[in-house]
Scaffold this motif. Structure first.
Motif, PDB file in Angstrom:
ATOM      1  N   PRO A  85     -57.429  29.802  14.524  1.00 51.64           N
ATOM      2  CA  PRO A  85     -56.118  29.158  14.713  1.00 51.64           C
ATOM      3  C   PRO A  85     -55.455  28.796  13.378  1.00 51.64           C
ATOM      4  O   PRO A  85     -56.133  28.506  12.392  1.00 51.64           O
ATOM      5  N   MET A  86     -54.132  28.849  13.373  1.00 52.47           N
ATOM      6  CA  MET A  86     -53.380  28.452  12.175  1.00 52.47           C
ATOM      7  C   MET A  86     -53.565  26.971  11.915  1.00 52.47           C
ATOM      8  O   MET A  86     -53.501  26.166  12.824  1.00 52.47           O
ATOM      9  N   LYS A  87     -53.777  26.637  10.654  1.00 55.07           N
ATOM     10  CA  LYS A  87     -53.966  25.233  10.287  1.00 55.07           C
ATOM     11  C   LYS A  87     -52.722  24.617   9.662  1.00 55.07           C
ATOM     12  O   LYS A  87     -52.641  23.424   9.499  1.00 55.07           O
ATOM     13  N   GLY A  88     -51.774  25.448   9.292  1.00 54.23           N
ATOM     14  CA  GLY A  88     -50.552  24.943   8.678  1.00 54.23           C
ATOM     15  C   GLY A  88     -49.577  26.070   8.433  1.00 54.23           C
ATOM     16  O   GLY A  88     -49.857  27.232   8.696  1.00 54.23           O
ATOM     17  N   THR A  89     -48.419  25.703   7.925  1.00 55.29           N
ATOM     18  CA  THR A  89     -47.355  26.636   7.592  1.00 55.29           C
ATOM     19  C   THR A  89     -47.173  26.600   6.088  1.00 55.29           C
ATOM     20  O   THR A  89     -47.280  25.530   5.484  1.00 55.29           O
ATOM     21  N   PHE A  90     -46.897  27.763   5.477  1.00 53.00           N
ATOM     22  CA  PHE A  90     -46.722  27.723   4.033  1.00 53.00           C
ATOM     23  C   PHE A  90     -45.785  28.797   3.509  1.00 53.00           C
ATOM     24  O   PHE A  90     -45.536  29.803   4.156  1.00 53.00           O
ATOM     25  N   LEU A  91     -45.279  28.517   2.307  1.00 51.48           N
ATOM     26  CA  LEU A  91     -44.558  29.473   1.468  1.00 51.48           C
ATOM     27  C   LEU A  91     -45.394  29.631   0.216  1.00 51.48           C
ATOM     28  O   LEU A  91     -45.796  28.630  -0.389  1.00 51.48           O
ATOM     29  N   LEU A  92     -45.644  30.864  -0.195  1.00 49.62           N
ATOM     30  CA  LEU A  92     -46.373  31.130  -1.431  1.00 49.62           C
ATOM     31  C   LEU A  92     -45.451  31.872  -2.387  1.00 49.62           C
ATOM     32  O   LEU A  92     -44.816  32.851  -2.002  1.00 49.62           O
ATOM     33  N   SER A  93     -45.402  31.419  -3.605  1.00 47.99           N
ATOM     34  CA  SER A  93     -44.558  32.030  -4.627  1.00 47.99           C
ATOM     35  C   SER A  93     -45.445  32.783  -5.606  1.00 47.99           C
ATOM     36  O   SER A  93     -46.279  32.177  -6.292  1.00 47.99           O
ATOM     37  N   ASP A  94     -45.241  34.108  -5.649  1.00 52.76           N
ATOM     38  CA  ASP A  94     -46.059  34.961  -6.485  1.00 52.76           C
ATOM     39  C   ASP A  94     -47.532  34.622  -6.221  1.00 52.76           C
ATOM     40  O   ASP A  94     -47.951  34.610  -5.085  1.00 52.76           O
TER      41      ASP A  94
ATOM     42  N   THR B 202     -39.635  32.092  -7.929  1.00 49.84           N
ATOM     43  CA  THR B 202     -40.411  33.263  -7.562  1.00 49.84           C
ATOM     44  C   THR B 202     -39.888  34.495  -8.287  1.00 49.84           C
ATOM     45  O   THR B 202     -38.689  34.756  -8.281  1.00 49.84           O
ATOM     46  N   GLY B 203     -40.811  35.255  -8.881  1.00 44.72           N
ATOM     47  CA  GLY B 203     -40.422  36.445  -9.614  1.00 44.72           C
ATOM     48  C   GLY B 203     -40.515  37.721  -8.806  1.00 44.72           C
ATOM     49  O   GLY B 203     -39.594  38.533  -8.803  1.00 44.72           O
ATOM     50  N   ARG B 204     -41.633  37.919  -8.094  1.00 46.89           N
ATOM     51  CA  ARG B 204     -41.845  39.200  -7.428  1.00 46.89           C
ATOM     52  C   ARG B 204     -42.124  39.110  -5.942  1.00 46.89           C
ATOM     53  O   ARG B 204     -41.673  39.939  -5.184  1.00 46.89           O
ATOM     54  N   GLU B 205     -42.942  38.148  -5.527  1.00 47.77           N
ATOM     55  CA  GLU B 205     -43.377  38.151  -4.131  1.00 47.77           C
ATOM     56  C   GLU B 205     -43.342  36.762  -3.516  1.00 47.77           C
ATOM     57  O   GLU B 205     -43.846  35.801  -4.076  1.00 47.77           O
ATOM     58  N   LEU B 206     -42.742  36.708  -2.337  1.00 49.33           N
ATOM     59  CA  LEU B 206     -42.706  35.483  -1.539  1.00 49.33           C
ATOM     60  C   LEU B 206     -43.445  35.777  -0.238  1.00 49.33           C
ATOM     61  O   LEU B 206     -43.201  36.798   0.398  1.00 49.33           O
ATOM     62  N   THR B 207     -44.348  34.897   0.125  1.00 44.36           N
ATOM     63  CA  THR B 207     -45.176  35.068   1.314  1.00 44.36           C
ATOM     64  C   THR B 207     -44.967  33.859   2.211  1.00 44.36           C
ATOM     65  O   THR B 207     -45.041  32.725   1.739  1.00 44.36           O
TER      66      THR B 207
ATOM     67  N   ILE C 247     -43.554  38.111   5.780  1.00 41.33           N
ATOM     68  CA  ILE C 247     -43.473  36.987   6.706  1.00 41.33           C
ATOM     69  C   ILE C 247     -44.365  37.274   7.901  1.00 41.33           C
ATOM     70  O   ILE C 247     -44.319  38.358   8.465  1.00 41.33           O
ATOM     71  N   LEU C 248     -45.149  36.281   8.282  1.00 37.95           N
ATOM     72  CA  LEU C 248     -45.944  36.346   9.504  1.00 37.95           C
ATOM     73  C   LEU C 248     -45.533  35.213  10.419  1.00 37.95           C
ATOM     74  O   LEU C 248     -45.403  34.068   9.979  1.00 37.95           O
TER      75      LEU C 248
ATOM     76  N   ARG D  72     -54.508  31.327  -3.917  1.00 39.73           N
ATOM     77  CA  ARG D  72     -55.439  32.426  -3.608  1.00 39.73           C
ATOM     78  C   ARG D  72     -56.088  32.200  -2.239  1.00 39.73           C
ATOM     79  O   ARG D  72     -56.205  33.127  -1.437  1.00 39.73           O
ATOM     80  N   GLN D  73     -56.514  30.960  -1.962  1.00 37.53           N
ATOM     81  CA  GLN D  73     -57.130  30.642  -0.661  1.00 37.53           C
ATOM     82  C   GLN D  73     -56.146  30.906   0.479  1.00 37.53           C
ATOM     83  O   GLN D  73     -56.501  31.510   1.493  1.00 37.53           O
ATOM     84  N   GLN D  74     -54.928  30.446   0.323  1.00 36.59           N
ATOM     85  CA  GLN D  74     -53.931  30.619   1.373  1.00 36.59           C
ATOM     86  C   GLN D  74     -53.506  32.086   1.501  1.00 36.59           C
ATOM     87  O   GLN D  74     -53.230  32.558   2.603  1.00 36.59           O
ATOM     88  N   LEU D  75     -53.490  32.802   0.402  1.00 36.32           N
ATOM     89  CA  LEU D  75     -53.176  34.227   0.459  1.00 36.32           C
ATOM     90  C   LEU D  75     -54.284  34.983   1.203  1.00 36.32           C
ATOM     91  O   LEU D  75     -53.994  35.910   1.961  1.00 36.32           O
ATOM     92  N   ASP D  76     -55.530  34.554   1.034  1.00 38.76           N
ATOM     93  CA  ASP D  76     -56.634  35.156   1.797  1.00 38.76           C
ATOM     94  C   ASP D  76     -56.448  34.920   3.297  1.00 38.76           C
ATOM     95  O   ASP D  76     -56.680  35.816   4.105  1.00 38.76           O
ATOM     96  N   VAL D  77     -56.028  33.714   3.672  1.00 40.04           N
ATOM     97  CA  VAL D  77     -55.734  33.401   5.074  1.00 40.04           C
ATOM     98  C   VAL D  77     -54.624  34.321   5.574  1.00 40.04           C
ATOM     99  O   VAL D  77     -54.723  34.920   6.652  1.00 40.04           O
ATOM    100  N   PHE D  78     -53.563  34.426   4.789  1.00 40.50           N
ATOM    101  CA  PHE D  78     -52.432  35.273   5.158  1.00 40.50           C
ATOM    102  C   PHE D  78     -52.885  36.722   5.350  1.00 40.50           C
ATOM    103  O   PHE D  78     -52.520  37.365   6.335  1.00 40.50           O
ATOM    104  N   GLU D  79     -53.643  37.242   4.405  1.00 37.75           N
ATOM    105  CA  GLU D  79     -54.094  38.634   4.477  1.00 37.75           C
ATOM    106  C   GLU D  79     -54.950  38.877   5.715  1.00 37.75           C
ATOM    107  O   GLU D  79     -54.870  39.942   6.330  1.00 37.75           O
ATOM    108  N   GLN D  80     -55.758  37.905   6.083  1.00 42.79           N
ATOM    109  CA  GLN D  80     -56.576  38.032   7.297  1.00 42.79           C
ATOM    110  C   GLN D  80     -55.666  38.167   8.524  1.00 42.79           C
ATOM    111  O   GLN D  80     -55.861  39.053   9.357  1.00 42.79           O
TER     112      GLN D  80
END
Length: 166
Positions: A107-116, A29-34, A68-69, A142-150
């Motif tokens: 409802p949450m469908k899973g757990t994830f780590l996103l790298s950049d 990961t260079g800049r952002e970990l979600t 982190i959420l 991108r799909q999972q980041l949209d879930v996160f942002e929501q």
């Protein structure tokens, strides 16, 4: 044992698989970990290897950012999760709690780590260590980041995670 497909997806079937590939993902990961998780699973996300990788990532670049959420704070705080000191000391690590009302409708469908914006480790449920990693899958990230942002829009800071002034 991990299984690699022709598409670059690597299936994960054990806690050790999750730890190994999460460390590798954080290291790239260079800049952002979600991170989206119910309670930052102590065995997986609280493991020494992942905690060390997170610490190195958060301090190596002043522009690094960790978001982190979580849905539950008590297992993190009462169990003295390994990330707790990092969260309180490093302002580039931001943790928020998802409003329970949004979880009733989404409802949450899973757990994830996103790298950049390209890599992810995805765990299908909180009851077992089954999931996958892909080190270069911008569409899925991108799909999972949209879930996160929501969820992020319907979350709030928790006093339990306030930063300590150093």
């Amino acid at each position: 044992m991990t299984e690699r497909s022709d598409t670059g997806v690597i299936r994960l079937n054990s806690l050790d698989d999750f730890i190994e590939h999460s460390v590798e993902l954080i290291n790239q990961t260079g800049r952002e970990l979600t991170v989206l998780s119910t309670d930052l699973d102590r065995d997986w996300l609280g493991s020494e290897g992942i905690t060390d990788a997170l610490r190195r990532f958060a301090v190596r670049n002043r522009r690094s950012k960790v978001r982190i959420l979580v849905t539950e704070t008590s297992p993190i705080v009462q169990g003295r999760h390994a990330w707790l000191d990092l969260i309180k000391r490093l302002s580039r690590i931001e943790i928020r709690v998802i409003n329970p009302e949004i979880l009733d409708t989404e409802p949450m469908k899973g757990t994830f780590l996103l790298s950049d914006r390209s890599g992810l480790v995805y765990r299908n449920s909180d009851t077992g260590y089954i999931g996958f990693v892909h080190y270069d899958d911008r569409a899925t990230v991108r799909q999972q980041l949209d879930v996160f942002e929501q969820y992020w829009r319907y979350s709030e800071e928790s006093v339990e995670f306030r930063h300590l002034a150093l």
